[in-house]
Design an enzyme around this catalytic site. Structure first.
Site, PDB file in Angstrom:
ATOM      1  N   GLU B 232       0.849  -1.183   0.000  1.00  0.00           N
ATOM      2  CA  GLU B 232       0.000   0.000   0.000  1.00  0.00           C
ATOM      3  C   GLU B 232       0.889   1.239   0.000  1.00  0.00           C
ATOM      4  O   GLU B 232       2.103   1.139   0.164  1.00  0.00           O
ATOM      5  CB  GLU B 232      -0.952   0.001   1.195  1.00  0.00           C
ATOM      6  N   HIS B 270      -4.416   3.234   8.114  1.00  0.00           N
ATOM      7  CA  HIS B 270      -3.174   2.726   8.690  1.00  0.00           C
ATOM      8  C   HIS B 270      -2.228   3.883   8.990  1.00  0.00           C
ATOM      9  O   HIS B 270      -2.098   4.794   8.173  1.00  0.00           O
ATOM     10  CB  HIS B 270      -2.468   1.790   7.703  1.00  0.00           C
TER      11      HIS B 270
END
Lengths: 394, 316
Positions: B232, B270
């Protein structure tokens, strides 16, 4: 969590990191009083917003008005305060919409001999904090990093030990600091590293860091961001949070334990897990739609949270449809289904709703939805879901 | 091979995962003995029972002050040391609250646990700085924190992933994201590829195990025929992995990067997923991966296909 420059400087002062005297003001009158109290001829009036680039930033409807103004008398202070307070400041970091200036910081002037840059961040590659210093202070450090990376000097440090003396000497050598100024650096640099660790910062940045004519080292700016995960051991810092600087819907989401970021599109997304939420945005865009938000309901999502998530999504006037994409792990599909049904009763769905469920307790979850009277378009997989919601919002 | 067994009536029909068993996986297998730190909390109990039901040898749990109790037959101990002495545990999953997670990891290291999966989300990053060096120096393997755990399908599940979507097979899956891993696993299962071992690395800026650590293990593992890496935005772990794979991995590798459409400066859930100072963008990562000959899935729906393409490219 971000804080204002003046708040960061107050914490610096307490940590033994030298800063100049300054006073916060919210009216031009207070600004003038602050100027008089500081007693010097020169003072700097600085907009307090949670964004960098304030010095070069300008007021939205008055491009002549800069976000930071050097003033030589009370009239100039008054004029600067009047030109900033309540106005919208646009900087390279705020986006074109800018941010409202609610407070200004009136700070004493000083005799600047050199402007440096200093920043501390976590270096993910080495899993340690790193102190970065550069001779190129007062300018955009991103630009320096891009064009002349050799002018940024780095020293990693162990948080339990802090910055060692030899590391300061290495930095001073590279920065061209010697004599009394090097002695000042030997106090300043370890102190700012200790500050970073003691307050669980994720960023501490000083740009510019100045060396004065009499070899003092002073933090002329402060940009401090705390690790939100560590705030449980710094309860006193919570009062420094300025909610007016944050997107109201994001504040509301975080109060419910949701991770939400507002975006500009028209397809609301409700997803569990950050990675899946990001990729759901990606696939919506891939199929020609525009996501209205990032929303991760998290691992242990309960009915209250999911209901609140729907309220937040549907309160966005741009939202023309909602895509629910759940792959149950910790979160069970039955929990999400029950919450969907409850939300439909309490919030009411006014826009098309596409639901894709997979994972823990999926059969029961699908059954609950099928047996309820919630009007949903069900999808079999992530592509199907994206295509259906893009078609539904037209 | 399984079909052949079934053609011989005299041959006992073997559950197909056993064909792959006996250490042909990475990190954990059917011999792994697992404890849960924080077993008496809601999540700890729920997932300990889930792992046990899956077939994992859940030999115990730890909650300070609750030693002597049991959680539906799983004995609870006061300390990890005691749990290891009494059960021979060599792996742990950690569900304790964030303020105590670093301590729990260090306790597991101290007790000699070899594989530590920290599921807990929200651990202060400087706590992980403190823990990271100690774990690396110890030789124990830490997965996470803020991760779903790891699973060798049909043999051992340690964590919160739904077991039924996995099938024993040939793809090593590693990911920084939990639910996106499930999506990938689901796709590789539906394509009949199955998985060797799936590892959720965690979404925090500092995690115990990196893509590179696992690439090395997958390369050595006979069961793993292809590797799927799910990254990511944020950081540079994917670029580092691409360079490592180019130099050291001969098996087919496929990848996906989440966050192609994420705006800079916004943290996407996150703590690690943020594009800052123009670094950590999906474009940079995709370019680095493709440069290393890795097949990159254009959308999250194409992760399984990307593995098939990577294998075809290798003539596998």
């Amino acid at each position: 969590m971000k804080i204002h420059e003046f708040q960061g400087k107050e914490l610096f002062r307490q940590a033994g990191v030298p800063v100049l005297e300054g006073i916060v003001a919210t009216t031009p009158e207070e600004a003038v009083a602050a100027y008089d109290k500081l007693g010097g001829a020169i003072a700097v009036v600085k907009s307090q917003i949670h964004a960098g680039g304030r010095g070069k930033g300008t007021i939205q409807d008055n491009p002549a008005q800069k976000g930071v103004v050097v003033c030589k008398n009370a009239d100039e202070v008054k004029a600067a305060a009047a030109g900033l307070l309540g106005k919208t400041l646009v900087t390279i970091q705020t986006g074109p919409e800018g941010k409202t200036v609610n407070q200004i910081y009136v700070e004493a002037g000083c005799d600047i001999a050199r402007e440096l840059y200093l920043g501390i961040v976590l270096d993910r590659a080495s899993s340690k904090p790193v102190l970065m210093a550069s001779t190129e202070g007062g300018v955009e450090i991103e630009k320096v990093a891009e064009e002349t990376p050799e002018l940024i000097f780095k020293e990693h440090f162990d948080p339990a030990i802090g910055l060692e003396g030899f590391q300061v000497r290495k930095l001073c050598k590279k920065l061209g600091i010697s004599g009394a100024a090097a002695k000042a650096a030997a106090r300043f640099m370890p102190a700012i590293c200790r500050f970073f660790v003691d307050y669980d910062c994720s960023l501490t940045e000083i740009n510019p860091l100045v060396i004065t004519g009499d070899d003092q080292m002073i933090a002329l700016d402060s940009k401090v961001t705390f690790d939100s995960n560590a705030l449980f051991r710094h309860k006193n810092l919570l009062e420094l949070r300025d909610l007016s600087e944050e997107e109201p819907s994001e504040v509301r989401a975080s109060e419910s334990g949701l991770s939400y970021v507002k975006l500009d599109g028209n397809i609301g997304c409700l997803v569990n897990g950050a990675g899946l939420a990001m990729s759901t945005m990606d696939i919506i865009k891939y199929h020609g739609g525009e996501p209205a938000n990032f929303l991760d309901v998290g691992g242990g999502a309960n009915a209250t949270q999911v209901t609140e998530a729907f309220r937040i999504l549907l309160s966005d006037p741009n939202c023309k449809g909602v895509l629910v994409n759940i792959f149950g792990g910790i979160a069970r599909c039955t929990t999400i289904a029950a919450a969907l049904i409850e939300a439909s009763q309490t919030v009411g769905f006014t826009v098309p709703l596409v639901v894709r469920l997979e994972g823990t307790e999926v059969e029961e979850g699908r059954k609950m939805l099928a047996e309820s009277d919630v009007d949903i378009i069900s999808a079999t997989d992530i592509t199907d879901a994206a295509k259906k919601i893009v078609a539904a919002v037209g | 091979m399984v079909a052949n067994f079934r053609n011989h009536d005299a041959q006992r029909i073997t559950p197909h995962f056993l064909v792959y068993d006996s250490n042909m996986s990475i990190l954990v297998d059917s011999n792994t003995k697992v404890i849960c730190q924080g077993i008496t909390g809601n999540a700890g109990t729920f997932h300990s029972l889930g792992c046990k039901e899956y077939g994992t040898q859940m030999v115990g749990g730890v909650t300070p002050g609750k030693g002597g109790q049991d959680v539906e037959g799983i004995p609870v101990f006061d300390t990890v040391e005691e749990a290891v002495d009494r059960t021979g545990a060599d792996a742990t999953m950690i569900f304790v609250p964030p303020p105590f997670t670093a301590d729990a990891i260090l306790e597991a290291v101290d007790a000699g646990i070899k594989v530590i999966a920290a599921i807990t989300e929200g651990v202060p990053v400087l706590d992980m700085v403190r823990v990271y060096e100690k774990v690396r120096a110890s030789g124990s393997v830490l997965i996470g924190p803020n991760c779903p755990g790891l699973i060798t399908p049909g043999a051992c599940k340690i964590g919160i992933m739904p077991g039924y979507i996995h099938n024993p097979g040939k793809v090593g899956v590693m990911s920084r994201s939990g639910t996106l891993t499930y999506e990938a696993v689901w796709q590789t299962s539906n394509l009949g590829l199955g998985q060797s071992t799936c590892v959720g690395l965690g979404g925090d800026p500092i995690v115990g195990t990196s893509f590179i650590d696992l690439l090395a293990r997958y390369q050595e593992d006979p069961q793993t025929e292809a590797i799927l890496m799910i990254g990511e935005i944020g950081g540079s772990a994917e670029e580092e992995a691409a360079a490592f794979a180019k130099a050291n991995v001969t098996k087919p590798v496929a990848a996906f990067i989440a966050g192609r459409t994420a705006p800079p400066g916004k943290r996407m859930g996150h703590a690690g997923a943020i594009i800052s100072g123009g670094k950590g963008t999906a474009e940079e990562k995709v370019a680095a991966l493709e440069d290393a000959g890795i097949v990159v899935a254009p959308t999250p729906a194409d992760m399984g296909d990307a593995v098939v393409k990577a294998m075809a490219k290798h003539g596998a």
